[in-house]
Design a protein around this motif. Structure first.
Motif, PDB file in Angstrom:
ATOM      1  N   MET A 195       0.843  -1.193   0.000  1.00 20.14           N
ATOM      2  CA  MET A 195       0.000   0.000   0.000  1.00 20.14           C
ATOM      3  C   MET A 195       0.883   1.250   0.000  1.00 20.14           C
ATOM      4  O   MET A 195       2.089   1.179   0.274  1.00 20.14           O
ATOM      5  CB  MET A 195      -0.944  -0.004   1.198  1.00 20.14           C
ATOM      6  N   ALA A 196       0.268   2.377  -0.311  1.00 14.70           N
ATOM      7  CA  ALA A 196       1.025   3.618  -0.466  1.00 14.70           C
ATOM      8  C   ALA A 196       1.775   3.991   0.804  1.00 14.70           C
ATOM      9  O   ALA A 196       2.887   4.536   0.746  1.00 14.70           O
ATOM     10  CB  ALA A 196       0.090   4.753  -0.886  1.00 14.70           C
ATOM     11  N   ASN A 238       1.432  10.400  -8.200  1.00 17.13           N
ATOM     12  CA  ASN A 238       0.338   9.439  -7.962  1.00 17.13           C
ATOM     13  C   ASN A 238       0.380   8.309  -8.996  1.00 17.13           C
ATOM     14  O   ASN A 238       0.114   7.147  -8.661  1.00 17.13           O
ATOM     15  CB  ASN A 238      -1.011  10.153  -8.023  1.00 17.13           C
ATOM     16  N   LYS A 239       0.711   8.650 -10.231  1.00 19.83           N
ATOM     17  CA  LYS A 239       0.832   7.628 -11.278  1.00 19.83           C
ATOM     18  C   LYS A 239       1.975   6.668 -10.942  1.00 19.83           C
ATOM     19  O   LYS A 239       1.843   5.443 -11.104  1.00 19.83           O
ATOM     20  CB  LYS A 239       1.082   8.294 -12.626  1.00 19.83           C
ATOM     21  N   GLY A 242       0.912   4.377  -8.326  1.00 16.19           N
ATOM     22  CA  GLY A 242      -0.006   3.395  -8.896  1.00 16.19           C
ATOM     23  C   GLY A 242       0.720   2.263  -9.601  1.00 16.19           C
ATOM     24  O   GLY A 242       0.193   1.159  -9.723  1.00 16.19           O
ATOM     25  N   ASN A 248      -2.879  -0.196  -5.590  1.00 14.51           N
ATOM     26  CA  ASN A 248      -3.191   0.904  -6.509  1.00 14.51           C
ATOM     27  C   ASN A 248      -3.092   0.497  -7.974  1.00 14.51           C
ATOM     28  O   ASN A 248      -3.526   1.242  -8.860  1.00 14.51           O
ATOM     29  CB  ASN A 248      -2.236   2.076  -6.279  1.00 14.51           C
ATOM     30  N   GLN A 249      -2.525  -0.669  -8.261  1.00 19.18           N
ATOM     31  CA  GLN A 249      -2.316  -1.081  -9.647  1.00 19.18           C
ATOM     32  C   GLN A 249      -3.625  -1.468 -10.320  1.00 19.18           C
ATOM     33  O   GLN A 249      -4.497  -2.084  -9.693  1.00 19.18           O
ATOM     34  CB  GLN A 249      -1.353  -2.270  -9.715  1.00 19.18           C
ATOM     35  N   THR A 258      -8.891  -1.318  -9.694  1.00 26.92           N
ATOM     36  CA  THR A 258      -7.589  -1.579  -9.090  1.00 26.92           C
ATOM     37  C   THR A 258      -7.616  -2.912  -8.345  1.00 26.92           C
ATOM     38  O   THR A 258      -8.691  -3.476  -8.086  1.00 26.92           O
ATOM     39  CB  THR A 258      -7.203  -0.469  -8.109  1.00 26.92           C
ATOM     40  N   GLY A 260      -6.927  -3.147  -5.288  1.00 34.10           N
ATOM     41  CA  GLY A 260      -7.610  -2.825  -4.036  1.00 34.10           C
ATOM     42  C   GLY A 260      -9.115  -2.989  -4.157  1.00 34.10           C
ATOM     43  O   GLY A 260      -9.773  -3.513  -3.250  1.00 34.10           O
TER      44      GLY A 260
END
Length: 288
Positions: A195-196, A238-239, A242, A248-249, A258, A260
């Motif tokens: 995750m981010a 952000n890209k 991702g 996020n992919q 995604t 997620g």
């Protein structure tokens, strides 16, 4: 006469693949000089494996019958031909199993078992090529969680290993099929983080600095206010997130959602962690 230590013998065994007594005898004959011992053995027809790169091989996965313990290992060889050898595959399977149920966290820990190390050395001698137990990761699932593995092997069963392997832990009920789908996605998209919030600040700062320079140099951004440039940088960042963050992919089977969002479709499911190995990605290649 120089003292012949266990470490010296181990180094010579690594270089030649010979047994302990043969190596100790060669070192004794050369008064403990490793290079001279290698040269002596080369004159007898033994190959020096020290300078050869083991950049091929297999990734093998194993999950215990109870589903609570799993491991992903990489066993490296010099050639892809050897990676298709049945003895090599058997060694990789055994290393994966021992890694899953053992307590050590490194290849050296696992090979600390004298019986396993003996089998490893014997396989190396039989095959006659440099073989390296490259790396491992082990998951011991939390109570109620599920482990799923996936090995990409278009030419045969996953029990033969492959060039890419994934191990994933999920929470929730009836998540095995979801786990397989996500594991297959990981093998294709190769995310670096779950995750981010897992992305370290150094990685974010480095990428943002690069993107800022790129954006400022973009002719389309010439004369734009600072807040516009900052917004463009954030969009590009952000890209980037991702692309490297699993959740996020875009899902490979349906890029309109995604990973997620895919996970949320299974009530109560979540991904706890994952590991992905690709053969040779951590092996230092020979120069020239």
């Amino acid at each position: 006469m120089a003292a012949i230590t266990a470490g010296m013998v181990a180094q010579l065994r690594e270089r030649t693949g010979l047994g302990m007594m043969e190596c100790k005898r060669a070192l004794s004959e050369t008064d403990g000089d490793l290079e001279a011992a290698v040269e002596l053995l080369r004159k007898k027809g033994v190959k020096d494996k020290g300078d050869r790169v083991a950049g091929e091989g297999l990734v093998m996965a194993y999950i215990s019958d109870g589903g609570t313990d799993g491991a992903l290992v990489e066993l490296n060889s010099e050639t892809d031909f050897v990676a298709r050898n049945d003895d090599f595959k058997a060694l990789a399977r055994l290393l994966a199993e021992k890694s899953a149920v053992g307590k050590g966290s490194t290849p050296d820990d696992v090979l600390g078992d004298p019986g396993l190390k003996g089998f490893f050395d014997e396989t190396v001698r039989t095959i006659g090529e440099k073989i390296v137990f490259g790396r491992l990761t082990r998951f011991n699932a939390a109570p109620g969680n599920t482990l799923v593995s996936y090995v990409h092997n278009p030419g045969g069963p996953s029990t033969d290993g492959g060039k890419i392997g994934v191990l994933i832990e999920l929470s929730g009920a009836d998540v095995a099929e979801l786990g397989r789908e996500v594991a297959m996605h990981i093998s294709f998209s190769k995310p670096r983080f779950l995750m981010a919030t897992d992305v370290d600040a150094v990685t974010v700062a480095k990428e943002k600095a690069i993107l800022t320079e790129q954006t400022q140099a973009d002719p389309k951004m010439a004369g734009k206010p600072a807040q516009v440039i900052e917004g463009a940088v954030q969009g590009r960042l952000n890209k980037f997130l991702g692309e490297i963050v699993l959740l996020n992919q875009p899902y490979i089977r349906d890029d309109k959602k995604t990973v997620g969002q895919l996970v949320k479709e299974t009530a109560g499911a979540s991904i706890v962690r994952f590991a992905c190995f690709q053969v040779g990605e951590n092996v230092k290649k020979a120069e020239g």
